[in-house]
Design a protein around this motif. Structure first.
Motif, PDB file in Angstrom:
ATOM      1  N   GLU A 132       6.057  15.407 -69.330  1.00 11.80           N
ATOM      2  CA  GLU A 132       5.293  14.163 -69.271  1.00 11.80           C
ATOM      3  C   GLU A 132       4.856  13.894 -67.839  1.00 11.80           C
ATOM      4  O   GLU A 132       5.657  13.956 -66.919  1.00 11.80           O
ATOM      5  CB  GLU A 132       6.158  12.994 -69.777  1.00 11.80           C
ATOM      6  CG  GLU A 132       5.413  11.700 -69.971  1.00 11.80           C
ATOM      7  CD  GLU A 132       4.447  11.759 -71.142  1.00 11.80           C
ATOM      8  OE1 GLU A 132       3.355  11.190 -71.008  1.00 11.80           O
ATOM      9  OE2 GLU A 132       4.778  12.364 -72.174  1.00 11.80           O
ATOM     10  N   GLY A 133       3.552  13.630 -67.644  1.00 10.83           N
ATOM     11  CA  GLY A 133       3.015  13.315 -66.323  1.00 10.83           C
ATOM     12  C   GLY A 133       3.130  14.439 -65.313  1.00 10.83           C
ATOM     13  O   GLY A 133       3.245  14.196 -64.108  1.00 10.83           O
TER      14      GLY A 133
ATOM     15  N   GLY B 209       0.954  22.583 -60.927  1.00  8.50           N
ATOM     16  CA  GLY B 209       1.982  23.584 -60.705  1.00  8.50           C
ATOM     17  C   GLY B 209       3.110  23.555 -61.716  1.00  8.50           C
ATOM     18  O   GLY B 209       3.967  24.429 -61.721  1.00  8.50           O
ATOM     19  N   TYR B 210       3.116  22.551 -62.613  1.00 12.32           N
ATOM     20  CA  TYR B 210       4.173  22.460 -63.623  1.00 12.32           C
ATOM     21  C   TYR B 210       3.620  22.563 -65.043  1.00 12.32           C
ATOM     22  O   TYR B 210       4.274  22.184 -66.003  1.00 12.32           O
ATOM     23  CB  TYR B 210       4.970  21.169 -63.462  1.00 12.32           C
ATOM     24  CG  TYR B 210       5.874  21.209 -62.265  1.00 12.32           C
ATOM     25  CD1 TYR B 210       7.144  21.742 -62.358  1.00 12.32           C
ATOM     26  CD2 TYR B 210       5.444  20.740 -61.023  1.00 12.32           C
ATOM     27  CE1 TYR B 210       7.977  21.808 -61.249  1.00 12.32           C
ATOM     28  CE2 TYR B 210       6.265  20.792 -59.918  1.00 12.32           C
ATOM     29  CZ  TYR B 210       7.521  21.329 -60.035  1.00 12.32           C
ATOM     30  OH  TYR B 210       8.334  21.402 -58.937  1.00 12.32           O
ATOM     31  N   LYS B 211       2.423  23.073 -65.153  1.00 11.95           N
ATOM     32  CA  LYS B 211       1.811  23.259 -66.463  1.00 11.95           C
ATOM     33  C   LYS B 211       1.748  24.756 -66.752  1.00 11.95           C
ATOM     34  O   LYS B 211       1.511  25.562 -65.864  1.00 11.95           O
ATOM     35  CB  LYS B 211       0.404  22.656 -66.500  1.00 11.95           C
ATOM     36  CG  LYS B 211       0.419  21.150 -66.305  1.00 11.95           C
ATOM     37  CD  LYS B 211      -0.973  20.573 -66.328  1.00 11.95           C
ATOM     38  CE  LYS B 211      -0.921  19.073 -66.066  1.00 11.95           C
ATOM     39  NZ  LYS B 211      -2.254  18.482 -66.048  1.00 11.95           N
ATOM     40  N   TYR B 212       1.971  25.097 -68.016  1.00 16.81           N
ATOM     41  CA  TYR B 212       2.011  26.498 -68.424  1.00 16.81           C
ATOM     42  C   TYR B 212       1.067  26.695 -69.602  1.00 16.81           C
ATOM     43  O   TYR B 212       0.999  25.870 -70.503  1.00 16.81           O
ATOM     44  CB  TYR B 212       3.433  26.913 -68.791  1.00 16.81           C
ATOM     45  CG  TYR B 212       4.382  26.716 -67.640  1.00 16.81           C
ATOM     46  CD1 TYR B 212       4.573  27.715 -66.700  1.00 16.81           C
ATOM     47  CD2 TYR B 212       5.036  25.502 -67.457  1.00 16.81           C
ATOM     48  CE1 TYR B 212       5.418  27.525 -65.611  1.00 16.81           C
ATOM     49  CE2 TYR B 212       5.884  25.304 -66.376  1.00 16.81           C
ATOM     50  CZ  TYR B 212       6.064  26.311 -65.454  1.00 16.81           C
ATOM     51  OH  TYR B 212       6.885  26.115 -64.378  1.00 16.81           O
ATOM     52  N   GLN B 213       0.367  27.808 -69.575  1.00 20.70           N
ATOM     53  CA  GLN B 213      -0.576  28.178 -70.627  1.00 20.70           C
ATOM     54  C   GLN B 213      -0.102  29.486 -71.244  1.00 20.70           C
ATOM     55  O   GLN B 213       0.408  30.356 -70.537  1.00 20.70           O
ATOM     56  CB  GLN B 213      -1.979  28.395 -70.040  1.00 20.70           C
ATOM     57  CG  GLN B 213      -2.490  27.302 -69.142  1.00 20.70           C
ATOM     58  CD  GLN B 213      -2.819  26.019 -69.872  1.00 20.70           C
ATOM     59  OE1 GLN B 213      -3.251  26.043 -71.020  1.00 20.70           O
ATOM     60  NE2 GLN B 213      -2.608  24.893 -69.207  1.00 20.70           N
ATOM     61  N   SER B 214      -0.318  29.613 -72.542  1.00 19.77           N
ATOM     62  CA  SER B 214      -0.044  30.911 -73.162  1.00 19.77           C
ATOM     63  C   SER B 214      -1.248  31.812 -72.945  1.00 19.77           C
ATOM     64  O   SER B 214      -2.375  31.339 -72.783  1.00 19.77           O
ATOM     65  CB  SER B 214       0.214  30.763 -74.660  1.00 19.77           C
ATOM     66  OG  SER B 214      -0.990  30.504 -75.363  1.00 19.77           O
TER      67      SER B 214
END
Length: 174
Positions: free
Chosen positions: A158-159, A163-168
């Motif tokens: 959340e929020g 740098g803390y988002k991940y994609q497949s």
């Protein structure tokens, strides 16, 4: 026009279950005797033709989770050059029951954090709580017909700052 009933109970094994290749057990088939001696038997071809069993194989794809803040809805720009740079993996299984099962495994994301796991641009599938080492697993299921043959996932807390988002990596069943 003459109407007769034909009982196909003899097509059953002694235990009352239909023999392989004949799905017409215990069903009476209506026979219509047409003029000129031609007869039409409804359903007889189901009994005479060998039946193809449902597929026993489930189709699967294994894709990596990569640290990347943004991409399009199918993650067409997400690549993993080195598997050591992956932060987890997603095993996608299209099951023969019409559902798709997704098993997510985080290997080195932020510890003790709740990640929202999403079917990209469609809906959130659920949350995954990581352990003290930044690892976690989660399993989700959704109807296969709710998506196309090419899709993707993303996950983030959340929020989440950059740098803390991940994609497949893109999932492709074409």
């Amino acid at each position: 026009m003459r109407h007769d009933w034909v009982d196909h109970r003899s097509d059953c094994a002694s235990d009352g279950q239909p023999r392989w290749g004949c799905v017409m057990s215990r069903i009476r088939i209506w026979i219509i005797a047409a003029p000129l001696g031609l007869a039409l038997t409804l359903g007889a071809t189901l009994c005479a033709a060998p039946q193809v069993p449902p597929p026993s194989d489930q189709v699967t794809r294994l894709v990596s989770l990569v640290r990347q803040d943004f991409s399009d809805c199918t993650n067409s720009t997400v690549r993993v050059a080195d598997s050591a740079l992956a932060y987890g993996e997603v095993l996608v299984t299209r099951k023969i029951d019409g559902n798709t099962m997704v098993t997510v495994k985080f290997t080195k994301v932020a510890p003790n954090t709740i990640y929202h796991f999403n079917l990209k641009c469609i809906r959130q599938l659920g949350d995954i709580l990581t352990d003290a080492a930044g690892g976690a697993e989660g399993t989700f299921t959704f109807p296969t017909n709710s998506i196309g043959t090419v899709f993707a996932f993303d996950t983030y807390p959340e929020g989440a700052p950059s740098g803390y988002k991940y994609q497949s990596v893109q999932v492709n069943f074409e």
